[in-house]
Design an enzyme around this catalytic site. Structure first.
Site, PDB file in Angstrom:
ATOM      1  N   THR A 213       0.841  -1.206   0.000  1.00  0.00           N
ATOM      2  CA  THR A 213       0.000   0.000   0.000  1.00  0.00           C
ATOM      3  C   THR A 213       0.874   1.253   0.000  1.00  0.00           C
ATOM      4  OG1 THR A 213      -0.056  -0.083   2.407  1.00  0.00           O
ATOM      5  CG2 THR A 213      -1.899  -1.115   1.264  1.00  0.00           C
ATOM      6  N   GLY A 214       2.187   1.083  -0.074  1.00  0.00           N
ATOM      7  CA  GLY A 214       3.116   2.217   0.063  1.00  0.00           C
ATOM      8  C   GLY A 214       3.485   2.877  -1.258  1.00  0.00           C
TER       9      GLY A 214
ATOM     10  N   LYS B  45       3.452   1.614  -5.416  1.00  0.00           N
ATOM     11  CA  LYS B  45       2.532   2.312  -6.320  1.00  0.00           C
ATOM     12  C   LYS B  45       3.287   2.993  -7.462  1.00  0.00           C
ATOM     13  CE  LYS B  45      -1.458   5.216  -6.408  1.00  0.00           C
ATOM     14  NZ  LYS B  45      -2.630   5.652  -5.766  1.00  0.00           N
TER      15      LYS B  45
ATOM     16  N   HIS C 247      24.199   4.310  -4.310  1.00  0.00           N
ATOM     17  CA  HIS C 247      24.190   4.608  -5.748  1.00  0.00           C
ATOM     18  C   HIS C 247      25.530   5.187  -6.249  1.00  0.00           C
ATOM     19  CE1 HIS C 247      20.037   3.916  -5.041  1.00  0.00           C
ATOM     20  NE2 HIS C 247      19.701   5.135  -4.699  1.00  0.00           N
TER      21      HIS C 247
ATOM     22  N   ASP D  50      19.684  -2.033  -5.626  1.00  0.00           N
ATOM     23  CA  ASP D  50      20.167  -0.663  -5.754  1.00  0.00           C
ATOM     24  C   ASP D  50      19.662  -0.252  -7.122  1.00  0.00           C
ATOM     25  OD1 ASP D  50      21.675   1.564  -6.642  1.00  0.00           O
ATOM     26  OD2 ASP D  50      23.161   1.159  -5.101  1.00  0.00           O
ATOM     27  N   HIS D  51      18.604   0.562  -7.163  1.00  0.00           N
ATOM     28  CA  HIS D  51      17.916   0.732  -8.451  1.00  0.00           C
ATOM     29  C   HIS D  51      18.796   1.412  -9.499  1.00  0.00           C
ATOM     30  CE1 HIS D  51      16.774   4.772  -6.950  1.00  0.00           C
ATOM     31  NE2 HIS D  51      16.580   5.094  -8.216  1.00  0.00           N
TER      32      HIS D  51
ATOM     33  N   GLU E 263      19.311  16.421  -7.818  1.00  0.00           N
ATOM     34  CA  GLU E 263      17.839  16.345  -7.878  1.00  0.00           C
ATOM     35  C   GLU E 263      17.244  17.726  -7.699  1.00  0.00           C
ATOM     36  OE1 GLU E 263      15.766  12.948  -5.990  1.00  0.00           O
ATOM     37  OE2 GLU E 263      17.591  12.851  -4.804  1.00  0.00           O
TER      38      GLU E 263
ATOM     39  N   LYS F  98      19.783  17.359  -2.948  1.00  0.00           N
ATOM     40  CA  LYS F  98      18.378  17.658  -3.235  1.00  0.00           C
ATOM     41  C   LYS F  98      18.242  19.165  -3.440  1.00  0.00           C
ATOM     42  CE  LYS F  98      16.264  13.642  -1.233  1.00  0.00           C
ATOM     43  NZ  LYS F  98      15.827  12.931  -2.438  1.00  0.00           N
TER      44      LYS F  98
ATOM     45  N   ASP G 152      -0.358  -7.507  10.014  1.00  0.00           N
ATOM     46  CA  ASP G 152       0.801  -6.822  10.586  1.00  0.00           C
ATOM     47  C   ASP G 152       1.977  -7.797  10.520  1.00  0.00           C
ATOM     48  OD1 ASP G 152       2.755  -5.851  12.402  1.00  0.00           O
ATOM     49  OD2 ASP G 152       1.214  -4.570  13.314  1.00  0.00           O
ATOM     50  N   VAL G 153       3.045  -7.384   9.890  1.00  0.00           N
ATOM     51  CA  VAL G 153       4.154  -8.326   9.629  1.00  0.00           C
ATOM     52  C   VAL G 153       4.872  -8.775  10.895  1.00  0.00           C
ATOM     53  CG1 VAL G 153       4.595  -7.505   7.294  1.00  0.00           C
ATOM     54  CG2 VAL G 153       5.812  -6.433   9.198  1.00  0.00           C
TER      55      VAL G 153
HETATM   56  N1  LIG Z   1       9.585   5.519  -2.137  1.00  0.00           N
HETATM   57  C1  LIG Z   1      10.726   5.547  -2.828  1.00  0.00           C
HETATM   58  O1  LIG Z   1      10.885   6.264  -3.832  1.00  0.00           O
HETATM   59  C2  LIG Z   1      11.863   4.680  -2.416  1.00  0.00           C
HETATM   60  C3  LIG Z   1      11.741   3.821  -1.342  1.00  0.00           C
HETATM   61  N2  LIG Z   1      12.777   3.003  -1.006  1.00  0.00           N
HETATM   62  C4  LIG Z   1      12.653   2.088   0.117  1.00  0.00           C
HETATM   63  O2  LIG Z   1      11.499   1.262  -0.051  1.00  0.00           O
HETATM   64  C5  LIG Z   1      10.936   0.947   1.205  1.00  0.00           C
HETATM   65  C6  LIG Z   1       9.461   1.371   1.212  1.00  0.00           C
HETATM   66  O3  LIG Z   1       9.379   2.772   1.017  1.00  0.00           O
HETATM   67  P1  LIG Z   1       7.991   3.522   0.751  1.00  0.00           P
HETATM   68  O4  LIG Z   1       7.118   2.723  -0.153  1.00  0.00           O
HETATM   69  O5  LIG Z   1       8.355   4.892   0.351  1.00  0.00           O
HETATM   70  O6  LIG Z   1       7.344   3.547   2.209  1.00  0.00           O
HETATM   71  P2  LIG Z   1       5.837   3.906   2.615  1.00  0.00           P
HETATM   72  O7  LIG Z   1       5.918   4.520   3.961  1.00  0.00           O
HETATM   73  O8  LIG Z   1       5.116   4.625   1.538  1.00  0.00           O
HETATM   74  O9  LIG Z   1       5.141   2.478   2.734  1.00  0.00           O
HETATM   75  C7  LIG Z   1       5.363   1.631   3.853  1.00  0.00           C
HETATM   76  C8  LIG Z   1       4.567   0.357   3.663  1.00  0.00           C
HETATM   77  O10 LIG Z   1       4.810  -0.494   4.785  1.00  0.00           O
HETATM   78  C9  LIG Z   1       3.550  -1.004   5.268  1.00  0.00           C
HETATM   79  N3  LIG Z   1       3.678  -1.278   6.697  1.00  0.00           N
HETATM   80  C10 LIG Z   1       4.234  -0.474   7.646  1.00  0.00           C
HETATM   81  N4  LIG Z   1       4.207  -1.112   8.828  1.00  0.00           N
HETATM   82  C11 LIG Z   1       3.642  -2.334   8.624  1.00  0.00           C
HETATM   83  C12 LIG Z   1       3.376  -3.450   9.443  1.00  0.00           C
HETATM   84  N5  LIG Z   1       3.693  -3.460  10.742  1.00  0.00           N
HETATM   85  N6  LIG Z   1       2.803  -4.536   8.890  1.00  0.00           N
HETATM   86  C13 LIG Z   1       2.489  -4.546   7.578  1.00  0.00           C
HETATM   87  N7  LIG Z   1       2.727  -3.520   6.741  1.00  0.00           N
HETATM   88  C14 LIG Z   1       3.297  -2.430   7.259  1.00  0.00           C
HETATM   89  C15 LIG Z   1       2.575   0.123   4.951  1.00  0.00           C
HETATM   90  O11 LIG Z   1       1.300  -0.419   4.882  1.00  0.00           O
HETATM   91  P3  LIG Z   1       0.070   0.105   5.766  1.00  0.00           P
HETATM   92  O12 LIG Z   1       0.216   1.582   5.851  1.00  0.00           O
HETATM   93  O13 LIG Z   1      -1.129  -0.349   4.977  1.00  0.00           O
HETATM   94  O14 LIG Z   1       0.245  -0.579   7.046  1.00  0.00           O
HETATM   95  C16 LIG Z   1       3.059   0.557   3.588  1.00  0.00           C
HETATM   96  O15 LIG Z   1       2.547  -0.303   2.604  1.00  0.00           O
HETATM   97  C17 LIG Z   1      11.808   1.659   2.236  1.00  0.00           C
HETATM   98  O16 LIG Z   1      12.813   0.777   2.672  1.00  0.00           O
HETATM   99  C18 LIG Z   1      12.437   2.799   1.435  1.00  0.00           C
HETATM  100  O17 LIG Z   1      13.659   3.219   2.000  1.00  0.00           O
HETATM  101  C19 LIG Z   1      13.947   2.976  -1.744  1.00  0.00           C
HETATM  102  C20 LIG Z   1      14.118   3.808  -2.824  1.00  0.00           C
HETATM  103  C21 LIG Z   1      13.114   4.760  -3.231  1.00  0.00           C
HETATM  104  O1  LIG Z   2      17.275   5.903  -3.635  1.00  0.00           O
HETATM  105  C1  LIG Z   2      16.924   7.054  -3.794  1.00  0.00           C
HETATM  106  O2  LIG Z   2      16.942   7.549  -5.043  1.00  0.00           O
HETATM  107  C2  LIG Z   2      16.157   8.682  -5.378  1.00  0.00           C
HETATM  108  C3  LIG Z   2      16.714   9.200  -6.689  1.00  0.00           C
HETATM  109  O3  LIG Z   2      16.515   8.219  -7.666  1.00  0.00           O
HETATM  110  P1  LIG Z   2      16.436   8.604  -9.203  1.00  0.00           P
HETATM  111  O4  LIG Z   2      16.293   7.304  -9.896  1.00  0.00           O
HETATM  112  O5  LIG Z   2      15.250   9.514  -9.350  1.00  0.00           O
HETATM  113  O6  LIG Z   2      17.698   9.321  -9.499  1.00  0.00           O
HETATM  114  C4  LIG Z   2      16.198   9.744  -4.303  1.00  0.00           C
HETATM  115  O7  LIG Z   2      15.252  10.750  -4.608  1.00  0.00           O
HETATM  116  C5  LIG Z   2      15.837   9.136  -2.981  1.00  0.00           C
HETATM  117  O8  LIG Z   2      15.991  10.110  -1.961  1.00  0.00           O
HETATM  118  C6  LIG Z   2      16.721   7.955  -2.662  1.00  0.00           C
HETATM  119  O9  LIG Z   2      16.199   7.263  -1.532  1.00  0.00           O
END
Ligand SMILES: NC(=O)C1=CN([C@@H]2O[C@H](COP(=O)(O)OP(=O)(O)OC[C@H]3O[C@@H](n4cnc5c(N)ncnc54)[C@H](OP(=O)(O)O)[C@@H]3O)[C@@H](O)[C@H]2O)C=CC1
Ligand SMILES: O=C1O[C@H](COP(=O)(O)O)[C@@H](O)[C@H](O)[C@H]1O
Length: 492
Positions: free
Chosen positions: A17-18, A22, A243, A180-181, A219, A343, A88-89
């Site tokens: 859902t994060g 998405k 990265h 590491d994307h 960025e 940033k 809940d995980v």
């Molecule tokens: N977003 C980005 O652009 C990037 C993210 N990342 C990494 O990806 C990972 C996820 O990031 P992001 O998607 O932004 O985070 P979000 O905060 O948007 O999403 C967190 C997710 O974790 C779920 N969650 C949290 N606690 C629990 C729990 N106890 N049990 C089950 N589900 C749980 C939430 O679900 P719910 O709310 O429904 O519980 C939600 O789906 C992180 O490690 C981040 O560092 C890395 C690079 C880029």
């Molecule tokens: O891992 C991360 O990368 C993004 C930048 O990624 P890019 O593919 O758009 O260059 C950065 O914004 C974010 O803070 C970091 O967690």
């Protein structure tokens, strides 16, 4: 063993859902299907705490695809492969129900018992999830099971070691895919090919011909709604530890004897081992940290970092890092690798500039002027391609020359069709190809390099410089290169 085509698997996304799921994961899976990289034999199970139904989850997946991709078709068919399983995980018994669902989906979609567990969640859950998957029997299948872990992998070396130990109690190293994307980006993958498939570059790729190498990842975005995470991370942990150091490793490594995962990783590890470590007291001579203040980009007024949501109004967190890295080996002795990332800078750009040494004598420029150096520029994003700056004869003037760019941007790549990094990496993981994922040794060595820097900053051993939002960083970063007689090359 690497599967050649149409891998089959159930993909469980923890954190479905994060934001990451998405924005990146759902569109990537969709493109894999549309591009016929995977067939009908797949299912996706989303895990989160929100009490969504399958239909709500599927609608969310559809929205994500429609908002991220220009074209979308067959969405109902595609989303019918998606299932939502709320829990809940941290609750061990819930994994048993998840296992039942995976068993059913294995049968329905003929996925041969193959399972990917993708941890798109905060890192504090990684160890718990991995151990529960093992304890509750989810990894015992007729097929393979693989664990994909998002960054950050730990906060420093001790925490990364602890996390690694927890994960390794449940999964073998060859089942772990640390993402590491940047390693999925087309032009990052191209670094090896540009270097090792061209007779004209490899002989020059050393300290006899290269003056310095610059890696910039700037960025325009600020921290957005990630202030809470970023306050504990800063640019050093968020971008440099992973990265930027990965790109440096690809630029500096020796040619691998074969293009296998182990051989490439082992060459990268040698680069990390040769990185000159910097003691806490030396950090100020090699690294600059900065934080953005309010500023302007075009007509847009931008607030400073300390005014952002969930950021302390006296925050010492760096939103910009510039550094000078030295690699103590035969090939690179004496060649600085300059890195910078930040940033709220003036441009979104990831670029590598390889600056060649000056020619031995200036025949073409007037006395006191220098001939511009040859530059090989690898454009990683937003444009993809390479340019080579050469000197040619100035029109009508036999005794003068001028720099021109040989631009290979449009000739060989069409950015629109270039797969997203996550798409490629997910496909690699499904095929069992871990080449573009980081091995534990790389993670550990990069933390060893980064830890004294963050420690020195924590102890106030170097100033926190400031830069206006919308600029290319603090003046101290320019001065660092000027001391060496160098300058940052423009990124746009
Ligand atoms: N977003 C980005 O652009 C990037 C993210 N990342 C990494 O990806 C990972 C996820 O990031 P992001 O998607 O932004 O985070 P979000 O905060 O948007 O999403 C967190 C997710 O974790 C779920 N969650 C949290 N606690 C629990 C729990 N106890 N049990 C089950 N589900 C749980 C939430 O679900 P719910 O709310 O429904 O519980 C939600 O789906 C992180 O490690 C981040 O560092 C890395 C690079 C880029
Ligand atoms: O891992 C991360 O990368 C993004 C930048 O990624 P890019 O593919 O758009 O260059 C950065 O914004 C974010 O803070 C970091 O967690």
């Amino acid at each position: 063993m690497i599967t050649q085509e149409h891998p089959k698997s159930v993909i469980v996304i923890f954190g479905a859902t994060g934001d990451l799921a998405k924005r990146k994961l759902f569109p990537s899976i969709y493109r894999l299907v549309q591009n016929e990289k995977i067939g009908k034999e797949f299912a996706v199970v989303g895990v989160g705490r929100r009490p969504w139904t399958n239909d709500e989850f599927r609608n969310n997946v559809s929205d994500s695809i429609q908002s991220s991709l220009k074209e979308s078709k067959d969405l109902n068919d595609f989303t019918s492969h998606f299932y939502y399983h709320p829990f809940d995980v941290t609750n061990p018994s819930s994994y048993l129900e998840l296992n039942d669902l995976l068993g059913q989906l294995d049968g329905t979609y003929q996925t041969e018992g193959n399972r990917i567990f993708y941890l798109a969640m905060a890192p504090e859950f990684f160890g718990t999830i991995a151990q529960n998957l093992k304890k509750q029997g989810l990894t015992e299948t007729n097929g393979w099971s693989r664990l994909v872990i998002e960054k950050p992998f730990g906060h420093d070396l001790p925490s990364a070691e602890q996390l690694n130990q927890e994960i390794r109690e449940a999964f073998n190293e060859n089942q772990i895919y640390r993402i590491d994307h940047y390693l999925g980006k087309e032009m990052v993958q191209n670094i090896e090919v540009i270097r090792f498939a061209n007779a004209m570059f490899e002989p020059l790729w050393n300290n006899r011909y290269i003056s310095n190498i610059q890696v910039t990842s700037s960025e325009v975005l600020g921290v957005e709604d990630r202030g809470r995470y970023y306050e504990n991370s800063g640019a050093l942990r968020d971008m440099v530890q992973n990265h930027l150091l990965q790109m440096v490793a690809l630029l500096a490594m020796e040619p691998p004897i074969k293009l296998t995962t182990d051989e490439i990783r082992s060459e990268k590890v040698k680069v990390f081992r040769a990185l000159r470590s910097i003691s806490e007291d030396e950090v100020k001579n090699y690294f600059v940290r900065g934080q953005y203040t309010s500023g302007k980009l075009g007509d847009k007024e931008l607030i400073g970092y300390r005014e952002e949501n969930n950021v302390d109004n006296e925050s010492q967190t760096e939103t910009f890092v510039a550094g000078k890295l030295l690699i103590d080996n035969f090939r690179w002795a004496g060649v600085p690798f300059y890195i910078r990332t930040g940033k709220r800078m003036a441009a979104k750009s990831t670029k590598i500039v390889v600056q060649f040494k000056d020619i031995p004598m200036n025949l073409y420029y007037k006395k006191g002027e220098t001939v511009p150096p040859n530059l090989l520029v690898i454009n990683i994003q937003p444009d993809e391609g390479i340019t080579l700056q050469l000197n040619v004869k100035k029109d009508g003037d036999a005794g003068d020359s001028m720099p021109v760019k040989l631009d290979l941007t449009n000739d060989f790549l069409d950015g629109i069709n270039t797969p997203e990094a996550y798409e490629k990496l997910l496909y690699d993981c499904m095929r069992g190809d871990a080449t573009n994922f980081t091995h534990w040794d790389e993670v550990a060595l990069s933390w060893s390099f980064v830890d004294p820097i963050s420690e020195a900053w924590k102890k106030g051993k170097a100033e926190l410089a400031t830069y206006p939002a919308g600029s290319m960083g603090p003046k101290e970063a320019d001065e660092m290169l000027e001391k060496d007689g160098n300058q940052w090359w423009p990124v746009n």
